[in-house]
Design an enzyme around this catalytic site. Structure first.
Site, PDB file in Angstrom:
ATOM      1  CG  HIS A 193     -28.738 -29.203 -36.483  1.00  0.00           C
ATOM      2  ND1 HIS A 193     -27.913 -30.266 -36.728  1.00  0.00           N
ATOM      3  CD2 HIS A 193     -28.929 -28.601 -37.683  1.00  0.00           C
ATOM      4  CE1 HIS A 193     -27.613 -30.308 -38.013  1.00  0.00           C
ATOM      5  NE2 HIS A 193     -28.239 -29.306 -38.621  1.00  0.00           N
TER       6      HIS A 193
ATOM      7  CD  GLU B 220     -24.440 -27.072 -39.235  1.00  0.00           C
ATOM      8  OE1 GLU B 220     -23.733 -26.430 -40.032  1.00  0.00           O
ATOM      9  OE2 GLU B 220     -24.111 -28.205 -38.820  1.00  0.00           O
TER      10      GLU B 220
ATOM     11  CE  LYS C 173     -20.559 -25.806 -38.623  1.00  0.00           C
ATOM     12  NZ  LYS C 173     -20.437 -27.068 -39.275  1.00  0.00           N
ATOM     13  CG  ASN C 174     -22.446 -21.013 -41.863  1.00  0.00           C
ATOM     14  OD1 ASN C 174     -21.602 -21.870 -42.052  1.00  0.00           O
ATOM     15  ND2 ASN C 174     -23.703 -21.154 -42.247  1.00  0.00           N
TER      16      ASN C 174
HETATM   17  N1  LIG Z   1     -22.591 -15.619 -41.996  1.00  0.00           N
HETATM   18  C1  LIG Z   1     -22.061 -15.844 -43.197  1.00  0.00           C
HETATM   19  N2  LIG Z   1     -21.197 -14.962 -43.750  1.00  0.00           N
HETATM   20  C2  LIG Z   1     -20.637 -15.170 -44.951  1.00  0.00           C
HETATM   21  N3  LIG Z   1     -20.895 -16.262 -45.702  1.00  0.00           N
HETATM   22  C3  LIG Z   1     -21.735 -17.189 -45.228  1.00  0.00           C
HETATM   23  C4  LIG Z   1     -22.374 -17.023 -43.953  1.00  0.00           C
HETATM   24  N4  LIG Z   1     -23.182 -18.090 -43.760  1.00  0.00           N
HETATM   25  C5  LIG Z   1     -23.049 -18.881 -44.839  1.00  0.00           C
HETATM   26  N5  LIG Z   1     -22.186 -18.358 -45.727  1.00  0.00           N
HETATM   27  C6  LIG Z   1     -21.795 -18.914 -47.040  1.00  0.00           C
HETATM   28  O1  LIG Z   1     -22.733 -19.904 -47.390  1.00  0.00           O
HETATM   29  C7  LIG Z   1     -22.058 -21.138 -47.692  1.00  0.00           C
HETATM   30  C8  LIG Z   1     -22.961 -22.296 -47.356  1.00  0.00           C
HETATM   31  O2  LIG Z   1     -23.146 -22.382 -45.948  1.00  0.00           O
HETATM   32  P1  LIG Z   1     -23.568 -23.756 -45.276  1.00  0.00           P
HETATM   33  O3  LIG Z   1     -23.699 -23.538 -43.829  1.00  0.00           O
HETATM   34  O4  LIG Z   1     -24.766 -24.283 -45.982  1.00  0.00           O
HETATM   35  O5  LIG Z   1     -22.392 -24.746 -45.638  1.00  0.00           O
HETATM   36  P2  LIG Z   1     -20.873 -24.734 -45.153  1.00  0.00           P
HETATM   37  O6  LIG Z   1     -20.748 -23.904 -43.918  1.00  0.00           O
HETATM   38  O7  LIG Z   1     -20.015 -24.354 -46.314  1.00  0.00           O
HETATM   39  O8  LIG Z   1     -20.619 -26.256 -44.839  1.00  0.00           O
HETATM   40  P3  LIG Z   1     -21.310 -27.179 -43.700  1.00  0.00           P
HETATM   41  O9  LIG Z   1     -22.422 -27.906 -44.358  1.00  0.00           O
HETATM   42  O10 LIG Z   1     -20.193 -28.069 -43.343  1.00  0.00           O
HETATM   43  O11 LIG Z   1     -21.780 -26.254 -42.618  1.00  0.00           O
HETATM   44  C9  LIG Z   1     -20.779 -21.081 -46.901  1.00  0.00           C
HETATM   45  O12 LIG Z   1     -19.763 -21.888 -47.475  1.00  0.00           O
HETATM   46  C10 LIG Z   1     -20.430 -19.586 -46.965  1.00  0.00           C
HETATM   47  O13 LIG Z   1     -19.768 -19.302 -48.169  1.00  0.00           O
END
Ligand SMILES: Nc1ncnc2c1ncn2[C@@H]1O[C@H](COP(=O)(O)OP(=O)(O)OP(=O)(O)O)[C@@H](O)[C@H]1O
Length: 517
Positions: free
Chosen positions: A365, A369, A372-373
């Site tokens: 998990h 996550e 994916k980011n």
């Molecule tokens: N590796 C990264 N590079 C740039 N921005 C990032 C990265 N990881 C996270 N972020 C920023 O942080 C925000 C929050 O990330 P988070 O994983 O909590 O939620 P999410 O990806 O938007 O949605 P989900 O809950 O569906 O995964 C993202 O929307 C993005 O703007």
């Protein structure tokens, strides 16, 4: 709720009473003592423990939801979640108690006296790393050492130095007052009771043992299913609150509330999931007969050993899990962006396999996550830049004519390191990073840079809360809680304009107890 169920005054009073009891934390190591094919006797005793411990945790959740700050408690989805917890509390407290025959009582008692030898046998049959870990835990948590007070060994070692007792650290190990703890909670029905007791597997246990184990397992399965949609529904509650308060960012009190809420949910799910899995892997009467026959034939020969105890893998291969997470994240990314092939993800790991005791579900998990980011950042940061570059090279080319599949994205790196204390995983991308002022926000719930948060179906009920690509803003905060649950951590360092490094630290000693709110 549309089911005719109601939170009555009497039930509420009972919930208040249970919410005043101390919770008992359990370590990964304790959960794993059952072995791959647990004895029905051990499962029976653990079932009794769970039936007393879970209502305390559920009651605390009901109480906390009722007191959720700044009107979050009044949101319809919050109340829905509260009712689920109250209903589960009711079902568990109303579960028929086992009637223990004198024969069974005698059997259980006789094993209690054999406990010490069994534990020694178990400890000596463990892998060298496990034995080393146990030694370290013993040394680190020697009650004579005042440093050990707050550390997680509660419940791990008895005074004979061998794993035994289950009771709250905060209470009787470090506090002279055994009746209440620092949170003002009083001794619970599970206070001083044993979660794990060693019982033999090569005997046929009375039918009442199997019946009770099944009863508890069935009740837990039903409860687990009821709460599948909790994360999503609570997210809905926060969304309702945000809409009502016309705000985009949750304040720090709500943030703290949600951190505690989700952390204790992880603990409850872990206990439930582990118990259901133990039940399905316990030795059946037939297996017990075969084992007892084999043992008679070959002097206690070994049965097939698996590396799973419930949902915990005692030999969790980090590289393999990372490969799975990479594959899944790439697949989701390809679907979402219409790519033939997602950006490359390089796995850099030591030659020898790195294995340790962990819950593979949690690890996958967290990796999924963060990957994916990284994939999303890489694609969204580089797509316009790469397209522009191509147009500069070839002035005939129109931006909109360039296919995303013709772009070459910089790779993402997943680096695994193995230390004595930690296994660390770094996920490095060149996705442009995050402005420094925004970094604190990424840990807040429902913070996302996705413009349109996906809507949830009213009857959303998936076992895990995974948005297709992004959009709920739960990925990072929940992953950090998963890492912290077993004493690890998740950190993010960004270089705006270049990329992001996420550090996932996993505690390999597995000695920490659950952080209970
Ligand atoms: N590796 C990264 N590079 C740039 N921005 C990032 C990265 N990881 C996270 N972020 C920023 O942080 C925000 C929050 O990330 P988070 O994983 O909590 O939620 P999410 O990806 O938007 O949605 P989900 O809950 O569906 O995964 C993202 O929307 C993005 O703007």
């Amino acid at each position: 709720m549309g089911t005719g169920w109601e939170l009555t005054k009497a039930l509420r009073e009972q919930i208040v009473k249970y919410a005043g009891y101390q919770q008992t934390s359990i370590s990964l190591r304790q959960m794993v003592q059952f072995g791959p094919t647990p004895s029905p006797g051990s499962v029976f005793l653990a079932s009794q423990f769970i039936v007393e411990e879970l209502p305390i945790r559920l009651a605390i959740k009901v109480k906390n939801l009722e007191n959720a700050p700044h009107g979050l408690n009044k949101m319809p989805s919050t109340m829905k979640v509260r009712d689920w917890y109250a209903q589960s509390f009711q079902e568990l407290t109303e579960l028929a108690k086992p009637e223990i025959s004198s024969e069974l009582a005698e059997m259980l008692n006789s094993h209690q006296t054999d406990k010490k030898q069994h534990r020694i046998d178990e400890a000596t049959s463990m892998s060298p790393i496990l034995q080393e870990d146990m030694k370290t835990v013993a040394e680190t948590h020697n009650p004579a050492n005042s440093e050990s007070k707050n550390v997680a060994i509660n419940n791990i070692f008895s005074d004979d130095g061998i794993v035994v007792r289950t009771s709250s650290a905060h209470s009787h190990m470090s506090s002279p007052d055994r009746s209440t703890n620092s949170k003002g909670r009083s001794e619970s029905p599970t206070f001083g009771k044993t979660y794990y007791t060693s019982c033999p597997t090569n005997v046929v246990w009375p039918k009442e043992v199997y019946d009770y184990n099944k009863l508890v397992s069935d009740a837990l399965t039903k409860i687990k299913k009821r709460h599948d949609a909790t994360v999503a529904t609570m997210a809905q509650g926060v969304q309702e609150w945000k809409n009502e308060h016309k705000t985009v960012i949750v304040n720090s009190q709500i943030q703290t509330f949600l951190d505690r809420f989700y952390m204790s949910r992880i603990g409850i799910r872990m206990l439930i999931g582990q118990h259901i899995a133990l039940n399905s892997s316990q030795t059946s009467p037939t297996k017990a007969k075969i084992n007892s026959f084999l043992n008679g034939q070959n002097g206690g020969g070994s049965s097939k050993r698996s590396n799973y105890v419930g949902v915990i893998c005692t030999d969790c291969n980090v590289g393999e899990i990372a490969e799975d997470a990479i594959e899944t994240a790439k697949y989701i990314c390809e679907e979402y962006y219409g790519l033939f092939e997602a950006p490359e993800i390089q796995l850099i790991a030591p030659k020898n396999d790195i294995s340790f005791m962990y819950v593979p579900g949690h690890l996958i998990h967290m990796l999924f996550e963060t990957l994916k980011n990284s994939l999303r950042a890489t694609i969204e940061f580089h797509t316009p830049r790469l397209k522009e570059k191509m147009c500069q090279k070839d002035p005939e080319l129109l931006l909109e004519d360039i296919d995303i599949n013709d772009l070459k994205f910089p790779p993402i790196k997943v680096i695994i390191s193995e230390g004595y204390e930690d296994i660390a995983i770094k996920i490095s991308d060149e996705g442009g990073g995050i402005p420094r002022s925004e970094v604190p926000l990424i840990w807040t719930y429902l913070y996302t840079t996705v413009s349109q948060t996906p809507t949830l179906e009213p009857e959303y009920s998936q076992s895990s809360f995974k948005a297709p690509m992004a959009g709920f803003g739960y990925g990072l905060p929940i992953s950090r809680l998963y890492s912290q649950y077993f004493g690890g951590d998740l950190k993010l360092i960004s270089m705006e304009g270049y990329g992001t490094d996420v550090y996932l630290h996993l505690n390999r000693l597995s000695s920490s107890s659950e952080p209970l709110p």
